[in-house]
Design an enzyme around this catalytic site. Structure first.
Site, PDB file in Angstrom:
ATOM      1  N   LYS A 160      18.592  -4.157  -2.720  1.00  0.00           N
ATOM      2  CA  LYS A 160      17.592  -4.888  -3.833  1.00  0.00           C
ATOM      3  C   LYS A 160      17.009  -3.938  -4.743  1.00  0.00           C
ATOM      4  O   LYS A 160      17.220  -2.403  -4.182  1.00  0.00           O
ATOM      5  CB  LYS A 160      16.328  -5.701  -3.462  1.00  0.00           C
ATOM      6  N   SER A 209      12.603 -13.429  -5.574  1.00  0.00           N
ATOM      7  CA  SER A 209      13.212 -12.762  -6.805  1.00  0.00           C
ATOM      8  C   SER A 209      14.546 -12.276  -6.234  1.00  0.00           C
ATOM      9  O   SER A 209      15.231 -11.684  -6.635  1.00  0.00           O
ATOM     10  CB  SER A 209      11.900 -12.236  -7.255  1.00  0.00           C
ATOM     11  N   SER A 228      10.273 -14.197  -1.568  1.00  0.00           N
ATOM     12  CA  SER A 228      10.914 -14.011  -2.079  1.00  0.00           C
ATOM     13  C   SER A 228      12.597 -13.309  -1.008  1.00  0.00           C
ATOM     14  O   SER A 228      13.405 -13.450  -2.178  1.00  0.00           O
ATOM     15  CB  SER A 228      11.065 -12.703  -3.490  1.00  0.00           C
TER      16      SER A 228
HETATM   17  N1  GLN Z   1       7.693 -16.776  -6.924  1.00  0.00           N
HETATM   18  C1  GLN Z   1       6.798 -15.752  -7.015  1.00  0.00           C
HETATM   19  C2  GLN Z   1       6.385 -14.658  -7.790  1.00  0.00           C
HETATM   20  O1  GLN Z   1       6.683 -15.635  -8.719  1.00  0.00           O
HETATM   21  C3  GLN Z   1       7.357 -14.849  -5.604  1.00  0.00           C
HETATM   22  C4  GLN Z   1       7.659 -13.251  -5.786  1.00  0.00           C
HETATM   23  C5  GLN Z   1       8.063 -12.343  -4.883  1.00  0.00           C
HETATM   24  O2  GLN Z   1       8.080 -12.707  -3.420  1.00  0.00           O
HETATM   25  N2  GLN Z   1       8.552 -11.344  -5.362  1.00  0.00           N
HETATM   26  O3  GLN Z   1       5.530 -14.005  -7.259  1.00  0.00           O
END
Ligand code: GLN
Length: 431
Positions: A37, A112, A136
């Site tokens: 990532k 994400s 994410s």
């Molecule tokens: N969707 C969650 C957020 O927007 C989780 C994102 C993540 O785990 N980086 O914060």
């Protein structure tokens, strides 16, 4: 030592950077292509966090997990697309355009870590690293029909991870099978003195389908309002399979769920507002040409290079931390967070694993979620594990209208072995 040529075609925009000729070493992952990532630092390879503010940023060092991948012989074949700084649930907020879902390209891959999930689901790679602050890893794993593990907080080092919300975040493995996820986890887990929160709990486990006597708790709140009934039904049917495997399934309750989402969003935006203050246009990414005054330069740089969602979260977090509001928002969120921890402690005194859906719905259409609140609501089932720091895995458990559904298994601190066994046993009997 050797080189591999990585010639997979990226039709999903899963990668921000592709390394067509990748070096590898010897070891348990010798020559295995692994995607990383793009918020995990890779020496000599651009690391953008999906943001224009870090476009062209090339880290001078490797993250701990990347050092471990290299030591295991893996070939790092590219950096995967993501919501900007990890803020999102669809990978649509990337400055490099959205990633599409290989199962159905009109849908989002989740986020994400959407690029990592898409790369694995499309068969471009067998394994990838993601990060999980509030879901994410698990969300894109569920939406793309693959396996994703969010480890116990601290079981993988955050050294070299470009942080979004430090107290919630961790790096974890994604793959098409539980076995691959377990193999990759064994490589990246371990103690690292450069991360003060790193635990000395290496992982060295071979998944076993022998789960007789395991107690699995199913919180009613995981099937409440907002959870698509068809998704709920698929997950309930999956959980029933555990009885056939000799486990005991019991109903339970997690009353703190009603505070979890608010506690999460106040905490993560507060941490983001302070973490992202460092992007000043001087040290990283595109530099400012003319500097009339420090304030103007800082403002201009951030206005131009941060996306909308990132700016929104910085403002929300700065507000939550400001004098006079701190007690009302941030301190309250920490009290609610403690409630979630207490609930898990109470549940885990009785059951070994907590099970439910990973996401309340299947993958959204690209562009479907336009208001931030409805996007945030999709995280309701994943944020509790981050608030408590406990491990959680998402494993595919069926489909609704052809779209994958993920079963989420949450374990006690440092009991990844147990949820991995449960997921592995389930994978063996899944229809
Ligand atoms: N969707 C969650 C957020 O927007 C989780 C994102 C993540 O785990 N980086 O914060």
């Amino acid at each position: 030592m050797g080189k591999i040529t990585f010639d997979a075609e990226d039709r999903w925009n899963a990668f921000v950077t592709l390394c067509r000729k990748a070096e590898h070493g010897d070891g348990p992952l010798a020559g295995v292509p692994v995607a990383v990532k793009d918020n995990i630092s890779t020496a000599g390879i651009q690391t953008t966090c999906g943001s224009a503010i870090l476009k062209d940023y090339v880290p001078p060092y490797d993250a701990y997990v990347v050092e471990r991948l290299k030591a295991a012989g893996a070939a790092i074949v590219g950096k995967t697309n993501m919501d900007e700084f990890g803020m999102g649930t669809t990978t649509e907020s990337s400055a490099f355009g959205p990633t599409t879902n290989p199962v159905d390209p009109t849908r989002v891959p989740g986020g994400s870590s959407g690029g990592s999930a898409a790369a694995v689901a499309a068969g471009m790679v067998d394994m990838a690293l993601g990060t999980d602050t509030g879901g994410s890893i698990r969300c894109p794993a569920a939406f793309c029909g693959i396996v994703g593990l969010k480890p116990t907080y601290g079981r993988t080092s955050r050294y070299g991870l470009i942080a979004y919300a430090n107290s919630l975040e961790g790096i974890g493995p994604m793959g098409r099978t539980v076995e691959d996820v377990s193999r990759l986890f064994a490589v990246i887990a371990g103690h690292d003195p450069r991360d003060a929160t790193s635990l000395d709990r290496p992982y060295n486990h071979t998944p076993s389908a022998e789960i007789r006597g395991m107690r699995i708790g199913v919180p009613l709140e995981f099937f409440g309002e907002g959870v698509d009934p068809a998704v709920g039904k698929t997950v309930r049917a999956a959980i029933e399979r555990f009885t056939d495997l000799g486990a005991e399934v019991v109903e339970c309750s997690m009353p703190s769920m009603k505070y979890a989402l608010a506690a999460y969003y106040v905490t993560c935006t507060s941490e983001a507002s302070s973490n992202l203050a460092r992007f000043d246009g001087v040290r990283y990414g595109p530099a400012n040409d003319i500097i009339p005054s420090w304030h103007e330069s800082y403002q201009e740089h951030r206005k131009t290079h941060f996306g909308k969602e990132v700016r929104r979260r910085i403002m929300l977090g700065t507000f939550a931390l400001s004098a006079g509001y701190y007690g009302k928002y941030y301190a309250k969120a920490q009290a609610a967070r403690q409630n979630v921890r207490d609930d898990f402690a109470r549940l885990f005194a009785d059951v070994d694993v907590v099970a439910g859906p990973t996401m309340p719905t299947t993958a959204f259409r690209l562009g479907e979620k336009t208001d931030p609140l409805s996007m945030y609501l999709a995280d309701i089932l994943t944020v509790p594990a981050n608030l408590a720091g406990v491990p959680a895995i998402s494993v595919p458990c069926g489909t609704v209208d052809g779209l994958p559904v993920g079963l989420q298994l949450i374990g006690r601190h440092c009991e990844e072995e147990r949820i991995i066994d449960a997921a592995y046993a389930f994978e063996g009997v899944r229809a």
